[in-house]
Design a protein around this motif. Structure first.
Motif, PDB file in Angstrom:
ATOM      1  N   LYS A  20       0.854  -1.182   0.000  1.00 19.82           N
ATOM      2  CA  LYS A  20       0.000   0.000   0.000  1.00 19.82           C
ATOM      3  C   LYS A  20       0.896   1.240   0.000  1.00 19.82           C
ATOM      4  CE  LYS A  20      -4.229  -1.702   2.074  1.00 19.82           C
ATOM      5  NZ  LYS A  20      -3.894  -3.127   2.334  1.00 19.82           N
ATOM      6  N   ILE A  21       0.711   2.044  -1.028  1.00 24.18           N
ATOM      7  CA  ILE A  21       1.541   3.237  -1.161  1.00 24.18           C
ATOM      8  C   ILE A  21       0.659   4.477  -1.131  1.00 24.18           C
ATOM      9  CG2 ILE A  21       3.178   4.482  -2.643  1.00 24.18           C
ATOM     10  CD1 ILE A  21       4.048   1.844  -3.803  1.00 24.18           C
ATOM     11  N   ILE A  22       1.128   5.471  -0.392  1.00 26.46           N
ATOM     12  CA  ILE A  22       0.428   6.758  -0.379  1.00 26.46           C
ATOM     13  C   ILE A  22       1.343   7.802  -1.020  1.00 26.46           C
ATOM     14  CG2 ILE A  22      -0.429   8.620   1.114  1.00 26.46           C
ATOM     15  CD1 ILE A  22      -1.305   6.371   3.060  1.00 26.46           C
ATOM     16  N   VAL A  23       0.787   8.605  -1.912  1.00 21.65           N
ATOM     17  CA  VAL A  23       1.554   9.669  -2.550  1.00 21.65           C
ATOM     18  C   VAL A  23       0.946  11.004  -2.134  1.00 21.65           C
ATOM     19  CG1 VAL A  23       2.290  10.705  -4.736  1.00 21.65           C
ATOM     20  CG2 VAL A  23       2.131   8.212  -4.533  1.00 21.65           C
ATOM     21  N   CYS A  24       1.777  11.898  -1.592  1.00 22.63           N
ATOM     22  CA  CYS A  24       1.308  13.236  -1.212  1.00 22.63           C
ATOM     23  C   CYS A  24       1.597  14.184  -2.372  1.00 22.63           C
ATOM     24  CB  CYS A  24       2.041  13.746   0.018  1.00 22.63           C
ATOM     25  SG  CYS A  24       1.949  12.628   1.414  1.00 22.63           S
ATOM     26  N   LYS A  75       5.966   2.854 -10.790  1.00 27.94           N
ATOM     27  CA  LYS A  75       6.972   1.882 -11.222  1.00 27.94           C
ATOM     28  C   LYS A  75       6.911   0.622 -10.352  1.00 27.94           C
ATOM     29  CE  LYS A  75      11.206   3.449 -12.210  1.00 27.94           C
ATOM     30  NZ  LYS A  75      12.347   4.399 -12.011  1.00 27.94           N
ATOM     31  N   ILE A  76       6.652   0.831  -9.056  1.00 29.71           N
ATOM     32  CA  ILE A  76       6.497  -0.324  -8.160  1.00 29.71           C
ATOM     33  C   ILE A  76       5.260  -1.123  -8.574  1.00 29.71           C
ATOM     34  CG2 ILE A  76       6.094  -1.053  -5.766  1.00 29.71           C
ATOM     35  CD1 ILE A  76       7.622   1.504  -4.916  1.00 29.71           C
ATOM     36  N   LYS A  77       4.205  -0.391  -8.899  1.00 31.04           N
ATOM     37  CA  LYS A  77       2.961  -1.058  -9.330  1.00 31.04           C
ATOM     38  C   LYS A  77       3.161  -1.807 -10.657  1.00 31.04           C
ATOM     39  CE  LYS A  77      -1.962   0.012 -10.031  1.00 31.04           C
ATOM     40  NZ  LYS A  77      -2.673  -0.791  -9.014  1.00 31.04           N
ATOM     41  N   ASP A  78       4.014  -1.261 -11.530  1.00 33.07           N
ATOM     42  CA  ASP A  78       4.325  -1.973 -12.777  1.00 33.07           C
ATOM     43  C   ASP A  78       4.902  -3.354 -12.467  1.00 33.07           C
ATOM     44  OD1 ASP A  78       3.546   0.225 -14.225  1.00 33.07           O
ATOM     45  OD2 ASP A  78       5.582   0.978 -14.572  1.00 33.07           O
ATOM     46  N   ASP A 100      -0.544  -5.791  -7.898  1.00 34.35           N
ATOM     47  CA  ASP A 100      -1.562  -5.693  -6.847  1.00 34.35           C
ATOM     48  C   ASP A 100      -1.266  -4.560  -5.862  1.00 34.35           C
ATOM     49  OD1 ASP A 100       0.630  -6.933  -5.785  1.00 34.35           O
ATOM     50  OD2 ASP A 100      -0.490  -8.471  -4.677  1.00 34.35           O
ATOM     51  N   THR A 101      -0.217  -3.772  -6.131  1.00 39.26           N
ATOM     52  CA  THR A 101       0.081  -2.597  -5.309  1.00 39.26           C
ATOM     53  C   THR A 101      -1.072  -1.598  -5.397  1.00 39.26           C
ATOM     54  OG1 THR A 101       2.434  -2.869  -5.703  1.00 39.26           O
ATOM     55  CG2 THR A 101       1.717  -0.682  -5.034  1.00 39.26           C
ATOM     56  N   HIS A 102      -1.427  -1.032  -4.258  1.00 42.93           N
ATOM     57  CA  HIS A 102      -2.517  -0.046  -4.246  1.00 42.93           C
ATOM     58  C   HIS A 102      -1.943   1.344  -3.976  1.00 42.93           C
ATOM     59  CE1 HIS A 102      -6.781   1.107  -3.864  1.00 42.93           C
ATOM     60  NE2 HIS A 102      -6.326   2.002  -2.995  1.00 42.93           N
ATOM     61  N   ILE A 103      -2.226   2.279  -4.899  1.00 44.87           N
ATOM     62  CA  ILE A 103      -1.679   3.632  -4.757  1.00 44.87           C
ATOM     63  C   ILE A 103      -2.805   4.623  -4.477  1.00 44.87           C
ATOM     64  CG2 ILE A 103      -0.394   5.501  -5.874  1.00 44.87           C
ATOM     65  CD1 ILE A 103       0.873   3.382  -7.700  1.00 44.87           C
ATOM     66  N   THR A 104      -2.687   5.323  -3.350  1.00 44.37           N
ATOM     67  CA  THR A 104      -3.649   6.367  -3.006  1.00 44.37           C
ATOM     68  C   THR A 104      -2.930   7.712  -3.048  1.00 44.37           C
ATOM     69  OG1 THR A 104      -4.694   4.835  -1.477  1.00 44.37           O
ATOM     70  CG2 THR A 104      -5.306   7.153  -1.273  1.00 44.37           C
ATOM     71  N   VAL A 105      -3.449   8.633  -3.849  1.00 43.78           N
ATOM     72  CA  VAL A 105      -2.866   9.975  -3.880  1.00 43.78           C
ATOM     73  C   VAL A 105      -3.698  10.870  -2.975  1.00 43.78           C
ATOM     74  CG1 VAL A 105      -2.194  11.941  -5.312  1.00 43.78           C
ATOM     75  CG2 VAL A 105      -2.102   9.635  -6.254  1.00 43.78           C
ATOM     76  N   ILE A 106      -3.033  11.583  -2.071  1.00 47.69           N
ATOM     77  CA  ILE A 106      -3.767  12.489  -1.188  1.00 47.69           C
ATOM     78  C   ILE A 106      -3.289  13.916  -1.415  1.00 47.69           C
ATOM     79  CG2 ILE A 106      -4.065  10.677   0.542  1.00 47.69           C
ATOM     80  CD1 ILE A 106      -1.995  12.217   2.279  1.00 47.69           C
ATOM     81  N   THR A 107      -4.199  14.846  -1.211  1.00 46.58           N
ATOM     82  CA  THR A 107      -3.811  16.248  -1.327  1.00 46.58           C
ATOM     83  C   THR A 107      -4.688  17.081  -0.409  1.00 46.58           C
ATOM     84  OG1 THR A 107      -3.294  18.033  -2.895  1.00 46.58           O
ATOM     85  CG2 THR A 107      -5.394  16.909  -3.216  1.00 46.58           C
ATOM     86  N   MET A 108      -4.197  18.270  -0.089  1.00 43.69           N
ATOM     87  CA  MET A 108      -5.020  19.226   0.638  1.00 43.69           C
ATOM     88  C   MET A 108      -5.110  20.462  -0.246  1.00 43.69           C
ATOM     89  SD  MET A 108      -4.313  20.690   4.440  1.00 43.69           S
ATOM     90  CE  MET A 108      -3.877  22.420   4.430  1.00 43.69           C
ATOM     91  N   GLY A 109      -6.311  21.017  -0.347  1.00 40.98           N
ATOM     92  CA  GLY A 109      -6.435  22.185  -1.199  1.00 40.98           C
ATOM     93  C   GLY A 109      -7.892  22.517  -1.433  1.00 40.98           C
TER      94      GLY A 109
END
Lengths: 427, 267
Positions: free
Chosen positions: B4-8, B49-52, B56-65
């Motif tokens: 599980k990866i989170i991207v800010c 790239k990890i998901k490539d 089954d890697t799950h990427i969630t992008v989070i932001t504030m704005g």
């Protein structure tokens, strides 16, 4: 709870209940009491005719702030060698400390293993005291180890101001220290002030700020931290009024070192370090000095920079020739780096290096605001550009409109004749 | 075990396009395009790239704005992220880096499990480089900033990264969960795909406010909670215009320049 009712003073008049927008005050018997709905909005405080409601945190903070004293400079060393920016910041800290009060000191904070020999250099460049944190676990910089050491020391000695160089290490360490201390941090400052009067002088001379709302007799000495934002388009001065220490990272190459005083000395405070191997969750496997040509833009007296106007990568051959002739180093604009013509380490500007050489040659550089932000404090700016309307000419001391491929070879050709030409021109 | 990866990420104005109102000395924001912050695109790319490698890697992008930051989240999903979450609330407005990291770490805690958090080193509007490390601090996880190379062991736990220094680099070993901040040397972000855009537009983007996050608008987030405040803001004074060298030939121009430099005692 920040808001409390002083029971001895409360008369049970219920005026506070009317004033509270959140229904956060109950009558318990004949006395008011704040309940869990309170948001600390403070509406009730002026509503009470008997001064029976107070904000305990406001008082606590007022006491806290005055408990913090002296200016700390994080004296960044790598491999037992002092970073230039640390000496610049000691110089700046010296200036600020004297403006705060006679008994405010500038203190260098040395963190590492077997780094006590660097204390001498700190004293020579103006430090009044050196806080020394030595431990084998602090041999190399690690975020975890250094953060713990700095936070423990800040808690124990309560500095009023802590400044770090805005290096890759300072900008990794300072945010963690500030977050753990729950205090503010201002990034990449290019100007610091404590006295309002000095700030006004600076603003009048260098900015478009209307200073009429500032009082030069204002005795406050809160740190005013000025930094560029939006790629240097806008400057902002940031303050940290409620918490201590006040913390900044400061851009290398901007502040002035003091003239060193050989043999100067001062107090060394050995700080007990409590950093265990298990506290450090990263492992530095190796530290590699880059094999590529070392470009020291910050120390250069002359910089010859090329931009998009070079047309292609080979244009830097000519720039290099000019640099070799005049004893300078090669710089570049972001456009040239983005085009892949030259390595990022040569980039001057907001996202590259800030420079202030004696002479800055801008060749084929249009003068994007983010580039200007990094070089406009150069002593002399020479711009060579085909476009007479290029913004670079707005900041240039000398502008030549022309083909850089024709003009630069002439400068190289005539460089050694400068003395003769000058003498001839004065006759 | 799926990673599980989170991207800010942050939506920023394109600062190359920014202009100053010469009369009011303020930024002209109208017509300035909003973009996905450059370093954050590198952060997302590394996650992709990890998901490539491990689909089954799950990427969630989070932001504030503001609400329009959803457009940027759609862009991230069109590049390949699985999910986007927006923290948006008037109570979050005016947050400095300390308060922003409180809000974003609350978002991450609400998401729950994660192995790696990628963030861009810094955003081009504020250039602070502080929010990544401060989120890591609030979450109590280790960090490496200025990451230029990333390698993960097959055990999905041990990570080796290169961290850029001004005069070289460090090689650092770290374990999940951790925060890594990316710089542009790390990779080349991919483009959105047509199919990706189509899929992304169909996805719901949850918007979480201060209440959803359980953060206190007086003490933890927003303008009032922020330890730093803007005291004044202004534009730098333009330097006075210098001398344009007029000459009939390039040689004469060069000579005139050198005479001037000599007269100023700079050479």
């Amino acid at each position: 709870m920040a808001i409390v009712v002083i029971k001895d003073k409360c008369k049970g008049c219920k005026l506070c209940i009317k004033a509270c927008p959140f229904g956060a005050i109950d009558m318990i018997g004949k006395l008011a009491e704040i309940n869990e709905k309170c948001t600390a909005c403070k509406q009730c405080i002026p509503a009470c005719p008997f001064d029976a409601i107070e904000d305990t945190e406001a008082n606590a903070e007022a006491v806290d702030l005055s408990a913090y004293k002296h200016i700390w400079v994080y004296a960044e060393q790598r491999g037992g060698k002092m970073m230039n920016v640390a000496l610049e910041l000691i110089g700046e800290g010296y200036r600020l400390s004297r403006e705060i009060s006679d008994d405010t000191k500038v203190c260098a904070v040395l963190v590492g293993d077997k780094v006590d020999h660097l204390a001498k250099e700190c004293f020579e460049y103006g430090a009044d005291a050196v806080y020394l944190m030595e431990d084998p676990n602090l041999k190399n910089f690690t975020t975890d180890g250094y953060t713990k050491a700095m936070v423990d020391a800040c808690k124990e000695y309560k500095p009023e101001i802590v400044i770090f160089g805005a290096t890759h290490i300072g900008r990794d360490l300072a945010p963690r220290v500030a977050a753990r201390l729950n205090t503010g941090l201002t990034a990449d400052c290019t100007r610091l002030d404590v006295r309002v009067s000095t700030y006004i002088d600076y603003a009048k001379k260098n900015t478009t700020l209307d200073t009429s709302s500032l009082d030069e007799n204002d005795p406050s000495t809160g740190l005013k931290q000025t930094r560029p934002a939006f790629g240097g388009n806008l400057m902002a001065t940031i303050i940290c009024p409620k918490t201590r220490p006040q913390m900044s990272t400061v851009r290398p190459g901007v502040m002035q070192k003091r003239e060193p005083v050989p043999g100067a000395t001062g107090e060394i405070i050995k700080v007990a370090v409590d950093v265990k191997e298990s506290d450090i969750r990263t492992k530095v496997v190796e530290i590699v000095k880059s094999a590529k040509e070392l470009v020291s833009l910050t120390d250069a007296e002359i910089i010859c920079s090329g931009g998009r106007g070079l047309g292609d990568a080979s244009g830097f051959d000519l720039i290099k020739k000019l640099a070799d002739k005049v004893g300078g180093v090669v710089g570049s604009s972001r456009a040239a780096v983005d085009s892949g013509w030259i390595d990022h380490s040569h980039q001057v500007g907001q996202t590259g290096t800030t420079v202030k050489p004696k002479i800055y040659f801008a060749c084929g550089i249009s003068g994007a605001i983010q580039h200007l932000a990094g070089m406009q404090s150069s002593d002399i700016i020479v711009a060579i550009n085909k476009d007479p309307d290029a913004p670079i000419f707005e900041v240039a001391d000398y502008g030549i409109v022309g083909d850089l491929y024709k003009v630069i070879p002439q400068i190289i050709e005539e460089w050694d004749n400068a003395e003769k030409l000058y003498d001839a021109s004065t006759k | 075990m799926a990673l599980k990866i989170i991207v800010c990420a942050k939506q920023v104005p394109d600062t190359n396009e920014i202009k100053i109102d010469p009369v009011k000395n303020t930024l002209i924001r109208e017509g300035v395009p909003s973009i996905l912050n450059h370093d954050d695109a590198n952060a997302l790319e590394e996650a992709l790239k990890i998901k490539d490698m491990y689909p089954d890697t799950h990427i969630t992008v989070i932001t504030m704005g503001p609400p329009q930051a959803k457009d940027m989240l759609i862009e991230c999903m069109a590049m390949g992220a699985d999910e986007g979450i927006l923290a948006s609330d008037r109570a979050l407005g005016g947050s400095d880096t300390w308060a922003t990291s409180n809000a974003l770490s609350a978002v991450i805690e609400k998401i729950g499990e994660y192995d790696i958090i990628f963030a861009g080193r810094q955003a081009i509007d504020g250039d602070t480089a502080q929010v990544g490390p401060q989120i890591a601090e609030k979450l109590g996880i280790p960090q490496v900033t200025y990451v230029t190379e990333f390698e993960m062991d097959k055990n999905m736990k041990d990570i080796t990264v290169k961290r850029a220094l001004e005069d070289g680099y460090e090689v650092i070993k770290i374990q999940t969960p951790c925060m890594l901040t990316a710089i542009k040397e790390l990779n080349n972000p991919r483009y959105m795909t047509v199919g990706g855009i189509f899929e992304a537009c169909k996805k719901e983007i949850p918007t979480w406010g201060a209440k959803d996050l359980g953060v206190d608008p007086v003490k933890e987030v927003g303008l009032d909670a922020s330890p730093t405040n803007v005291f004044r803001s202004f534009t730098p004074a333009p330097k006075g215009k210098g001398i344009m060298i007029e000459a009939d030939s390039n040689q004469e121009a060069a000579q005139k320049l050198l005479i001037n430099l000599k007269a100023k005692h700079v050479i």
